[in-house]
Design a protein around this motif. Sequence first.
Motif, PDB file in Angstrom:
ATOM      1  N   ALA A 125       0.832  -1.209   0.000  1.00  0.00           N
ATOM      2  CA  ALA A 125       0.000   0.000   0.000  1.00  0.00           C
ATOM      3  C   ALA A 125       0.867   1.260   0.000  1.00  0.00           C
ATOM      4  CB  ALA A 125      -0.922  -0.010   1.213  1.00  0.00           C
ATOM      5  N   ILE A 126       1.867   1.284   0.852  1.00  0.00           N
ATOM      6  CA  ILE A 126       2.681   2.501   1.018  1.00  0.00           C
ATOM      7  C   ILE A 126       3.450   2.826  -0.267  1.00  0.00           C
ATOM      8  CG2 ILE A 126       4.589   3.545   2.348  1.00  0.00           C
ATOM      9  CD1 ILE A 126       1.761   2.969   3.791  1.00  0.00           C
ATOM     10  N   SER A 127       3.920   1.784  -0.947  1.00  0.00           N
ATOM     11  CA  SER A 127       4.707   2.033  -2.160  1.00  0.00           C
ATOM     12  C   SER A 127       3.857   2.717  -3.236  1.00  0.00           C
ATOM     13  CB  SER A 127       5.279   0.712  -2.685  1.00  0.00           C
ATOM     14  OG  SER A 127       4.204  -0.101  -3.109  1.00  0.00           O
ATOM     15  N   GLN A 128       2.513   2.616  -3.105  1.00  0.00           N
ATOM     16  CA  GLN A 128       1.631   3.198  -4.141  1.00  0.00           C
ATOM     17  C   GLN A 128       0.959   4.483  -3.675  1.00  0.00           C
ATOM     18  OE1 GLN A 128      -1.276   0.262  -5.361  1.00  0.00           O
ATOM     19  NE2 GLN A 128       0.155  -1.405  -5.036  1.00  0.00           N
ATOM     20  N   SER A 129       1.400   5.048  -2.533  1.00  0.00           N
ATOM     21  CA  SER A 129       0.630   6.176  -1.971  1.00  0.00           C
ATOM     22  C   SER A 129       1.485   7.376  -1.593  1.00  0.00           C
ATOM     23  CB  SER A 129      -0.098   5.735  -0.706  1.00  0.00           C
ATOM     24  OG  SER A 129      -0.764   4.531  -0.915  1.00  0.00           O
ATOM     25  N   ASP A 130       0.847   8.564  -1.707  1.00  0.00           N
ATOM     26  CA  ASP A 130       1.509   9.799  -1.256  1.00  0.00           C
ATOM     27  C   ASP A 130       0.956  10.231   0.098  1.00  0.00           C
ATOM     28  OD1 ASP A 130       2.789   9.915  -3.740  1.00  0.00           O
ATOM     29  OD2 ASP A 130       0.970  10.760  -4.636  1.00  0.00           O
ATOM     30  N   ILE A 131      -0.320   9.886   0.348  1.00  0.00           N
ATOM     31  CA  ILE A 131      -0.957  10.263   1.610  1.00  0.00           C
ATOM     32  C   ILE A 131      -1.357   8.972   2.339  1.00  0.00           C
ATOM     33  CG2 ILE A 131      -2.762  11.685   2.670  1.00  0.00           C
ATOM     34  CD1 ILE A 131      -3.188  13.005  -0.044  1.00  0.00           C
ATOM     35  N   ILE A 132      -1.028   8.910   3.611  1.00  0.00           N
ATOM     36  CA  ILE A 132      -1.315   7.687   4.372  1.00  0.00           C
ATOM     37  C   ILE A 132      -2.187   8.042   5.571  1.00  0.00           C
ATOM     38  CG2 ILE A 132      -0.285   5.792   5.693  1.00  0.00           C
ATOM     39  CD1 ILE A 132       2.354   6.561   4.019  1.00  0.00           C
ATOM     40  N   PHE A 133      -3.401   7.513   5.587  1.00  0.00           N
ATOM     41  CA  PHE A 133      -4.319   7.768   6.708  1.00  0.00           C
ATOM     42  C   PHE A 133      -4.217   6.639   7.721  1.00  0.00           C
ATOM     43  CE2 PHE A 133      -6.163  10.765   3.823  1.00  0.00           C
ATOM     44  CZ  PHE A 133      -6.720  11.728   4.646  1.00  0.00           C
ATOM     45  N   LEU A 134      -4.152   6.991   8.996  1.00  0.00           N
ATOM     46  CA  LEU A 134      -4.214   5.993  10.063  1.00  0.00           C
ATOM     47  C   LEU A 134      -5.624   6.015  10.636  1.00  0.00           C
ATOM     48  CD1 LEU A 134      -0.857   6.787  11.935  1.00  0.00           C
ATOM     49  CD2 LEU A 134      -1.223   5.333   9.931  1.00  0.00           C
ATOM     50  N   ALA A 135      -6.377   4.944  10.404  1.00  0.00           N
ATOM     51  CA  ALA A 135      -7.748   4.845  10.945  1.00  0.00           C
ATOM     52  C   ALA A 135      -7.790   3.621  11.857  1.00  0.00           C
ATOM     53  CB  ALA A 135      -8.758   4.742   9.808  1.00  0.00           C
TER      54      ALA A 135
END
Length: 435
Positions: free
Chosen positions: A73-83
């Motif tokens: 997931a992280i390798s494909q994202s610029d914004i990371i939400f912690l829910a």
Amino acid sequence: MKISVIGTGYVGLVSGTCFAETGNQVICVDIDENKVNRLRNGEVPIYEPQLEVLFERNVRQERLKFTTSLEEAISQSDIIFLALPTPPGEDGSADLSYVLGVAKELGKIITDYKVIVDKSTVPVGTAAKVTEAISKYAKVDFDVVSNPEFLREGFAVEDFLKPDRVVIGTSSERAQKVMEELYKPFVRQGNPIFFMDEKSAELTKYAANSFLATKISFMNEIANICELLDADVDKVRIGIGSDSRIGKRFLFPGIGYGGSCFPKDVQALIKSSNKVGYDFKILNAVEEVNATQKTIIIPKIKNYFAGDLKDKKIALWGLSFKPDTDDIREAPAKYIIDQLLETGANVAAFDPEAMANIKEIYGDKISFGNNAYDVLENADALLIATEWSVFRNPDFNKISTLLKDNVIFDGRNLYDLDKMTSLGFRYYSIGRAEV
Ligand code: NAD
């Protein structure tokens, strides 16, 4: 924009789906493999109005994906939400182990600039702790933003797509621009985005939930005093609600607040205050009132049956902590079931969405109906614990025929007193006369 949402529960799944709905590429992560498999198979694991339609559309159009792999997931994202969950720890303060555990992992994984957004409800100072946890391992720039979530279960999609306000705590201009861009589609009607420092954003969420819990406990005490003074809480409610400083909403008395948020957030704010040497007196009282209120209807039932509930069959309508959700966390219905079982009563329950969750806890200690009327057959009384719409206008003739005794204990004040009298029911509610 490319977004990861870590934790795919009530908040994570709704946020992820709504971000996808506004054209973003979203990948939701969860450690629960079973949940991820169900999501991948097109199944929405929670009940939330409107969610299924949006979920189906965004999955079909490949904007919404699911994985158990944080790296993927992280390798494909610029914004990371912690829910992620922030349940009460042993002493009642928020347990940050989920949030800080993932933060540590993020520090090891990220290889370029990310905006890491805390959407979980977390105590003041958590953004700094998350920053520290990531910094220990990260070799690249990142920003941590506090963006508390205000959605209500039962209206989660509506609330997320058209929020009253968006609160964003950040001291980074770069992160602020990213967040502003992301939320633009949600505030087109002019609802505000409030930018502030991280600590104020974190406290805003606790203040909001604690204020609402206070309003509920206050009205519950007014209802209790109405019963003792022969006043009618419905009339008092209307009388005070028309004062614009008070407002009409959240003035309905009942059998206490529940859910995964109010109880734990009130407790956590009390603990946060204690840690800085402050005794939050009002919130201590709010908790105490709520604990009593959850079982306030039991003495009325006991009294009606001359103190003996052994082998009485009580039909229970409503199990979720409020209508339009299958969430039973801290639901008053659970406290009621426990007390009824203790007295030797039999419980036959019906809820439009929450029966499977309750069954996981109680197994065959209680029975369940396929519809609201099933459980009434040969029941000694009907007890209402959740104000689902479907209970508001039932077939009273059918209720009367099926119940052994024409008596209803209503923890949510669904019916008019005059109507119940004219229909020949004994009717006990909250803060109103017994008829
Ligand atoms: P939830 O329990 O429904 O969902 C949390 C999810 O996180 C679960 O699916 C769990 O499996 C997953 N998870 C746990 N550890 C993980 C890990 N290491 N990696 C990936 N996933 C992991 O919780 P929720 O109700 O969505 O609440 C989340 C947060 O949002 C809490 O802080 C809560 O207080 C806050 N909040 C909740 C609501 C609400 O109405 N439920 C509203 C506003 C804010």
